[in-house]
Write a protein that holds these residues in place. Structure first.
Motif, PDB file in Angstrom:
ATOM      1  N   LYS A 165       0.871  -1.097  -0.131  1.00  9.88           N
ATOM      2  CA  LYS A 165       0.009   0.110   0.116  1.00  9.88           C
ATOM      3  C   LYS A 165       0.762   1.268   0.033  1.00  9.88           C
ATOM      4  O   LYS A 165       1.604   1.392   0.905  1.00  9.88           O
ATOM      5  CB  LYS A 165      -0.753  -0.001   1.209  1.00  9.88           C
ATOM      6  N   LYS A 166       0.792   2.061  -1.110  1.00 13.79           N
ATOM      7  CA  LYS A 166       1.443   3.261  -1.166  1.00 13.79           C
ATOM      8  C   LYS A 166       0.956   4.525  -0.155  1.00 13.79           C
ATOM      9  O   LYS A 166       2.115   5.059   0.246  1.00 13.79           O
ATOM     10  CB  LYS A 166       1.387   4.037  -2.538  1.00 13.79           C
ATOM     11  N   ARG A 167      -0.122   4.476   0.336  1.00 15.09           N
ATOM     12  CA  ARG A 167      -0.483   5.629   1.179  1.00 15.09           C
ATOM     13  C   ARG A 167      -1.260   4.990   2.584  1.00 15.09           C
ATOM     14  O   ARG A 167      -2.400   5.001   2.387  1.00 15.09           O
ATOM     15  CB  ARG A 167      -1.228   6.674   0.464  1.00 15.09           C
ATOM     16  N   PRO A 168      -0.744   4.594   3.553  1.00 12.56           N
ATOM     17  CA  PRO A 168      -1.149   3.789   4.525  1.00 12.56           C
ATOM     18  C   PRO A 168      -1.910   4.904   5.285  1.00 12.56           C
ATOM     19  O   PRO A 168      -1.770   6.232   5.119  1.00 12.56           O
ATOM     20  CB  PRO A 168       0.114   3.487   5.487  1.00 12.56           C
ATOM     21  N   LEU A 169      -3.033   4.272   5.887  1.00 15.90           N
ATOM     22  CA  LEU A 169      -3.810   4.970   6.809  1.00 15.90           C
ATOM     23  C   LEU A 169      -3.688   4.866   8.312  1.00 15.90           C
ATOM     24  O   LEU A 169      -3.452   3.687   8.879  1.00 15.90           O
ATOM     25  CB  LEU A 169      -5.446   4.721   6.543  1.00 15.90           C
ATOM     26  N   ILE A 170      -3.493   6.320   9.002  1.00 16.91           N
ATOM     27  CA  ILE A 170      -3.347   6.108  10.494  1.00 16.91           C
ATOM     28  C   ILE A 170      -4.597   6.491  11.336  1.00 16.91           C
ATOM     29  O   ILE A 170      -5.111   7.547  10.803  1.00 16.91           O
ATOM     30  CB  ILE A 170      -2.253   6.843  11.061  1.00 16.91           C
ATOM     31  N   LEU A 171      -5.243   5.784  12.005  1.00 20.45           N
ATOM     32  CA  LEU A 171      -6.155   6.029  12.878  1.00 20.45           C
ATOM     33  C   LEU A 171      -5.858   6.153  14.443  1.00 20.45           C
ATOM     34  O   LEU A 171      -5.257   5.724  14.651  1.00 20.45           O
ATOM     35  CB  LEU A 171      -7.354   4.924  12.458  1.00 20.45           C
ATOM     36  N   HIS A 172      -6.756   7.308  14.829  1.00 20.17           N
ATOM     37  CA  HIS A 172      -6.596   7.350  16.442  1.00 20.17           C
ATOM     38  C   HIS A 172      -8.019   7.698  16.853  1.00 20.17           C
ATOM     39  O   HIS A 172      -8.833   8.661  16.254  1.00 20.17           O
ATOM     40  CB  HIS A 172      -5.605   8.583  16.740  1.00 20.17           C
ATOM     41  N   ALA A 173      -8.641   7.093  17.927  1.00 22.95           N
ATOM     42  CA  ALA A 173     -10.027   7.486  18.227  1.00 22.95           C
ATOM     43  C   ALA A 173      -9.994   7.533  19.931  1.00 22.95           C
ATOM     44  O   ALA A 173     -10.108   6.781  20.514  1.00 22.95           O
ATOM     45  CB  ALA A 173     -10.685   6.134  17.952  1.00 22.95           C
ATOM     46  N   PRO A 174      -9.982   8.896  20.031  1.00 20.90           N
ATOM     47  CA  PRO A 174      -9.733   9.403  21.458  1.00 20.90           C
ATOM     48  C   PRO A 174     -11.287   9.655  22.061  1.00 20.90           C
ATOM     49  O   PRO A 174     -12.040  10.294  21.404  1.00 20.90           O
ATOM     50  CB  PRO A 174      -8.976  10.662  21.507  1.00 20.90           C
ATOM     51  N   HIS A 191       6.808  12.117   4.858  1.00 17.77           N
ATOM     52  CA  HIS A 191       5.781  10.961   4.533  1.00 17.77           C
ATOM     53  C   HIS A 191       4.736  11.048   3.950  1.00 17.77           C
ATOM     54  O   HIS A 191       4.054  11.993   4.405  1.00 17.77           O
ATOM     55  CB  HIS A 191       5.842  10.035   5.778  1.00 17.77           C
ATOM     56  N   ASP A 192       4.321  10.173   3.138  1.00 17.83           N
ATOM     57  CA  ASP A 192       2.955  10.019   2.584  1.00 17.83           C
ATOM     58  C   ASP A 192       1.907   9.372   3.084  1.00 17.83           C
ATOM     59  O   ASP A 192       2.040   8.031   3.012  1.00 17.83           O
ATOM     60  CB  ASP A 192       3.250   9.972   1.014  1.00 17.83           C
ATOM     61  N   PHE A 193       1.041   9.654   3.653  1.00 17.35           N
ATOM     62  CA  PHE A 193      -0.156   8.888   4.242  1.00 17.35           C
ATOM     63  C   PHE A 193      -1.241   9.739   4.605  1.00 17.35           C
ATOM     64  O   PHE A 193      -1.297  10.939   4.569  1.00 17.35           O
ATOM     65  CB  PHE A 193       0.622   8.586   5.725  1.00 17.35           C
ATOM     66  N   ASP A 194      -2.308   9.178   5.247  1.00 19.90           N
ATOM     67  CA  ASP A 194      -3.643   9.445   5.592  1.00 19.90           C
ATOM     68  C   ASP A 194      -3.724   9.431   6.822  1.00 19.90           C
ATOM     69  O   ASP A 194      -3.195   8.315   7.549  1.00 19.90           O
ATOM     70  CB  ASP A 194      -4.753   9.131   4.756  1.00 19.90           C
TER      71      ASP A 194
END
Length: 326
Positions: free
Chosen positions: A177-186, A208-211
């Motif tokens: 995957k070229k553009r990984p997705l980072i999630l945070h749920a506070p 870095h290239d990411f969402d």
């Protein structure tokens, strides 16, 4: 066996545990007076304090085991506890963290911890003193919570957070995957350390290239759907232990970042695959994961196996039944 859970639903635990007990042929119910946007409903009797007071005498007569949560019980000021005790019925108090996290004690081994969600030390001490006068045994989810309640009870049991592993089909991160997705749920940004996590995220955007997506104010069912798309989930970096988000993320096959206090690392199972990070090094750890697609998949697979072995409701309920019968 007839088991009563009550009266504050934390992380879906009353419903999950009641459901598994019913599946095994026992009678179990979770009486819940805490209603939130998370929308927990399964195996719960969602009620209010007024109605609960009117049915409390019947509940106290009918059930054999009382498993209370978050320093709560059926009646105000714990008026039900001496009645249940006089009937010779088994009682447990399950503490989850913020209900007992004494402020100064929390900082003894953790300079990062946020305790703004906890009541004053005096309130917590008064509650614990009243509860432990009649309830001899407590339950905590991990060794971070243990020291706060240990002085009050005859016995404290460590029982992991439970999940319904069958509802979590793994979606492992794709190495290409070229553009990984980072999630945070506070649920509470101050407690989770969101400001440190998002500062690290902003710095990493330069290289870095990411969402990145921050998830808030959604039902539990909605957020689980979103977690499936993630390549990395950052849970909490202040508390010193992981929470439900880490467990559910591992069950989905996702790599997880959370802060495990150095003095507690050895108290967790050796194969805990969480990537350990605090505010001082969270940027470095996120960078490491972004730079290592293979690591993302490896940690995801290790996390799935760990969640299934340690946190599946079947394994947790086995422990609880032994306690109920002891």
């Amino acid at each position: 066996m007839r088991v009563c859970h009550g009266i504050i639903e934390i992380a879906g635990q009353m419903g999950i545990l009641s459901g598994e007990m019913k599946r095994r042929g026992h009678l179990a119910a979770g009486f819940n007076t805490f209603h939130s946007y998370l929308g927990y409903k399964e195996h719960l009797i969602n009620t209010n304090g007024y109605d609960l007071r009117s049915t409390a005498p019947h509940i106290m007569n009918f059930f054999d085991v009382f498993h209370f949560h978050y320093a709560s019980s059926l009646l105000p000021d714990y008026a039900d506890l001496p009645v249940i005790s006089a009937k010779g019925k088994k009682m447990f108090m399950h503490h989850w963290g913020n209900d007992v996290r004494f402020h100064e004690k929390a900082r003894e081994n953790n300079p990062f911890v946020y305790t703004g969600d906890s009541p004053s030390n005096e309130v917590m001490d008064t509650r614990l003193t009243k509860i432990s006068r009649y309830v001899e045994e407590a339950i905590v989810q991990d060794y971070e919570v243990l020291p706060y309640v240990e002085p009050y009870y005859e016995t404290v049991h460590v029982v992991p957070i439970a999940i319904d592993i069958g509802k979590f089909q793994p979606h492992y991160p794709l190495p290409d995957k070229k553009r990984p997705l980072i999630l945070h749920a506070p649920t509470n940004p101050k407690f989770k350390g969101t400001e440190f996590i998002e500062a690290a995220i902003e710095n990493l955007r330069n290289t870095h290239d990411f969402d990145y997506r921050r998830i808030e104010k959604m039902s539990h069912a909605q957020v689980i759907d979103l977690y499936r798309e993630a390549d990395l989930i950052v849970d909490q970096v202040l508390c010193g232990s992981h929470g439900l988000l880490s467990v559910e993320s591992m069950a989905l096959g996702k790599p997880v970042i959370a802060f495990i206090r150095p003095d507690l690392v050895a108290r967790f199972p050796k194969d805990l695959p969480i990537i350990n990070a605090n505010p001082d090094d969270v940027e470095e750890k996120i960078r490491m994961v972004l730079d290592s697609p293979g690591l993302r998949e490896k940690k995801g697979r290790l996390g799935r196996a760990y969640a299934k072995r340690v946190h599946a409701k079947e394994a947790v309920t086995d422990q609880l039944i032994r306690l109920y019968k002891s």
